[in-house]
Design a protein around this motif. Structure first.
Motif, PDB file in Angstrom:
ATOM      1  N   ARG A  38      20.233  13.010-107.627  1.00 51.20           N
ATOM      2  CA  ARG A  38      19.054  13.856-107.817  1.00 51.20           C
ATOM      3  C   ARG A  38      19.135  15.114-106.967  1.00 51.20           C
ATOM      4  O   ARG A  38      18.778  16.208-107.423  1.00 51.20           O
ATOM      5  CB  ARG A  38      17.784  13.067-107.485  1.00 51.20           C
ATOM      6  CG  ARG A  38      17.480  11.948-108.473  1.00 51.20           C
ATOM      7  CD  ARG A  38      16.114  11.348-108.200  1.00 51.20           C
ATOM      8  NE  ARG A  38      16.027  10.729-106.878  1.00 51.20           N
ATOM      9  CZ  ARG A  38      16.353   9.477-106.612  1.00 51.20           C
ATOM     10  NH1 ARG A  38      16.835   8.695-107.571  1.00 51.20           N
ATOM     11  NH2 ARG A  38      16.216   8.992-105.387  1.00 51.20           N
ATOM     12  N   ILE A  39      19.589  14.970-105.739  1.00 53.26           N
ATOM     13  CA  ILE A  39      19.698  16.139-104.858  1.00 53.26           C
ATOM     14  C   ILE A  39      20.694  17.142-105.430  1.00 53.26           C
ATOM     15  O   ILE A  39      20.421  18.348-105.495  1.00 53.26           O
ATOM     16  CB  ILE A  39      20.108  15.705-103.437  1.00 53.26           C
ATOM     17  CG1 ILE A  39      18.946  14.958-102.762  1.00 53.26           C
ATOM     18  CG2 ILE A  39      20.527  16.909-102.600  1.00 53.26           C
ATOM     19  CD1 ILE A  39      19.298  14.345-101.420  1.00 53.26           C
ATOM     20  N   LEU A  40      21.844  16.661-105.862  1.00 54.23           N
ATOM     21  CA  LEU A  40      22.863  17.569-106.386  1.00 54.23           C
ATOM     22  C   LEU A  40      22.436  18.151-107.729  1.00 54.23           C
ATOM     23  O   LEU A  40      22.714  19.322-108.020  1.00 54.23           O
ATOM     24  CB  LEU A  40      24.196  16.834-106.518  1.00 54.23           C
ATOM     25  CG  LEU A  40      24.793  16.315-105.193  1.00 54.23           C
ATOM     26  CD1 LEU A  40      26.129  15.626-105.439  1.00 54.23           C
ATOM     27  CD2 LEU A  40      24.959  17.446-104.185  1.00 54.23           C
ATOM     28  N   ALA A  41      21.729  17.363-108.543  1.00 51.57           N
ATOM     29  CA  ALA A  41      21.254  17.860-109.833  1.00 51.57           C
ATOM     30  C   ALA A  41      20.202  18.942-109.668  1.00 51.57           C
ATOM     31  O   ALA A  41      20.022  19.784-110.557  1.00 51.57           O
ATOM     32  CB  ALA A  41      20.692  16.708-110.662  1.00 51.57           C
ATOM     33  N   ASN A  42      19.530  18.944-108.535  1.00 52.20           N
ATOM     34  CA  ASN A  42      18.545  19.986-108.252  1.00 52.20           C
ATOM     35  C   ASN A  42      19.166  21.162-107.503  1.00 52.20           C
ATOM     36  O   ASN A  42      18.488  21.867-106.759  1.00 52.20           O
ATOM     37  CB  ASN A  42      17.367  19.395-107.482  1.00 52.20           C
ATOM     38  CG  ASN A  42      16.390  18.679-108.398  1.00 52.20           C
ATOM     39  OD1 ASN A  42      15.607  19.330-109.087  1.00 52.20           O
ATOM     40  ND2 ASN A  42      16.447  17.354-108.435  1.00 52.20           N
ATOM     41  N   GLU A  43      20.477  21.336-107.706  1.00 49.18           N
ATOM     42  CA  GLU A  43      21.224  22.528-107.301  1.00 49.18           C
ATOM     43  C   GLU A  43      21.347  22.699-105.792  1.00 49.18           C
ATOM     44  O   GLU A  43      21.413  23.820-105.287  1.00 49.18           O
ATOM     45  CB  GLU A  43      20.601  23.780-107.941  1.00 49.18           C
ATOM     46  CG  GLU A  43      20.590  23.714-109.460  1.00 49.18           C
ATOM     47  CD  GLU A  43      20.009  24.963-110.099  1.00 49.18           C
ATOM     48  OE1 GLU A  43      19.462  25.813-109.363  1.00 49.18           O
ATOM     49  OE2 GLU A  43      20.107  25.085-111.328  1.00 49.18           O
ATOM     50  N   TYR A  44      21.382  21.564-105.053  1.00 48.37           N
ATOM     51  CA  TYR A  44      21.627  21.679-103.620  1.00 48.37           C
ATOM     52  C   TYR A  44      23.051  22.147-103.347  1.00 48.37           C
ATOM     53  O   TYR A  44      23.330  22.716-102.299  1.00 48.37           O
ATOM     54  CB  TYR A  44      21.351  20.344-102.923  1.00 48.37           C
ATOM     55  CG  TYR A  44      21.368  20.455-101.414  1.00 48.37           C
ATOM     56  CD1 TYR A  44      20.395  21.193-100.741  1.00 48.37           C
ATOM     57  CD2 TYR A  44      22.349  19.824-100.653  1.00 48.37           C
ATOM     58  CE1 TYR A  44      20.400  21.313 -99.364  1.00 48.37           C
ATOM     59  CE2 TYR A  44      22.359  19.928 -99.266  1.00 48.37           C
ATOM     60  CZ  TYR A  44      21.392  20.669 -98.636  1.00 48.37           C
ATOM     61  OH  TYR A  44      21.396  20.793 -97.264  1.00 48.37           O
ATOM     62  N   GLY A  45      23.939  21.900-104.289  1.00 45.87           N
ATOM     63  CA  GLY A  45      25.321  22.351-104.128  1.00 45.87           C
ATOM     64  C   GLY A  45      26.248  21.207-103.793  1.00 45.87           C
ATOM     65  O   GLY A  45      25.832  20.146-103.336  1.00 45.87           O
ATOM     66  N   THR A  46      27.516  21.415-104.027  1.00 42.76           N
ATOM     67  CA  THR A  46      28.513  20.370-103.793  1.00 42.76           C
ATOM     68  C   THR A  46      29.158  20.466-102.417  1.00 42.76           C
ATOM     69  O   THR A  46      29.948  19.602-102.049  1.00 42.76           O
ATOM     70  CB  THR A  46      29.618  20.443-104.863  1.00 42.76           C
ATOM     71  OG1 THR A  46      30.219  21.754-104.826  1.00 42.76           O
ATOM     72  CG2 THR A  46      29.048  20.188-106.242  1.00 42.76           C
ATOM     73  N   ASN A  47      28.840  21.497-101.649  1.00 47.19           N
ATOM     74  CA  ASN A  47      29.466  21.661-100.329  1.00 47.19           C
ATOM     75  C   ASN A  47      28.609  21.022 -99.236  1.00 47.19           C
ATOM     76  O   ASN A  47      28.553  21.510 -98.119  1.00 47.19           O
ATOM     77  CB  ASN A  47      29.686  23.144-100.017  1.00 47.19           C
ATOM     78  CG  ASN A  47      28.384  23.925 -99.905  1.00 47.19           C
ATOM     79  OD1 ASN A  47      27.417  23.600-100.576  1.00 47.19           O
ATOM     80  ND2 ASN A  47      28.370  24.959 -99.083  1.00 47.19           N
TER      81      ASN A  47
END
Length: 206
Positions: A133-142
């Motif tokens: 959910r965090i990554l899907a909400n564009e927190y980023g992969t880094n």
């Protein structure tokens, strides 16, 4: 009340502790749910957004992080945590928190995993994990580290923070000096099991 922690180095989530805090006393000195409603909306049934004063929540978190704290009073090997650097509010972490609190409230479930229903927007028919959910909400992969605390039933910022800080794993997430950002959401659904659903998402980036 449950917390999770994920370090990108290890690529797995550790469930540190799992137990429910579904009710609690409040007093006149606390900031109540009605008082933290930043827009003054009627919350007799449901609020999907703006039920939480973000500034008050961030102040409470950073106040907790500003002192040395024994999150594991029964385990001397874990040591004292803090003082820790202040966190900053992050819109993407807030979006992930709001998604999950909304899902918990409207599906009447309580878990770190999304319900997989129409309210679990990331899940698309299957349960979602907090990092998804965090990554899907564009927190980023880094990212460097991600974490999540959830709680149900607390009626104020003071009450939910007290409950989290009294739980070793949740306290450790709040005090973790590796985290630099946070987003917290409260969704209210009085007809549900717990009435209030809190999600607290932590993150840091390289």
């Amino acid at each position: 009340m449950i917390n999770l922690f994920l370090n990108k180095k290890s690529y797995f989530a550790i469930i540190i502790s799992m137990f429910f805090i579904a009710c609690g006393a409040s007093n006149n000195e606390e900031t109540t749910v009605s008082e933290v409603n930043s827009l003054g909306n009627n919350i007799s049934n449901i609020n999907l957004e703006n039920a939480l004063n973000e500034e008050a929540m961030l102040i409470a978190i950073n106040k907790a992080r500003s002192v040395r704290r024994d999150c594991y009073p029964n385990d001397e090997s874990k040591g004292i945590m803090g003082p820790s650097k202040p966190l900053t509010w992050n819109a993407q972490l807030y979006a992930a928190a709001l998604e999950h609190s909304r899902d918990l409230a409207l599906s009447d479930t309580f878990s770190h995993y999304g319900s997989g229903t129409e309210f679990d927007l990331t899940g698309n028919g299957t349960p979602s994990s907090f990092d998804e959910r965090i990554l899907a909400n564009e927190y980023g992969t880094n990212f460097y580290q991600l974490g999540e605390n959830i709680a149900g039933g607390q009626r104020s910022i003071e009450e939910v923070m007290s409950a989290w800080l009294a739980s070793p794993g949740h306290c450790a997430n709040i005090m973790n000096d590796a985290f630099t950002e946070v987003g917290v959401a409260l969704v209210i659904e009085e007809a549900s099991t717990y009435g209030t659903y809190w999600s607290q998402e932590f993150g840091s980036k390289h």
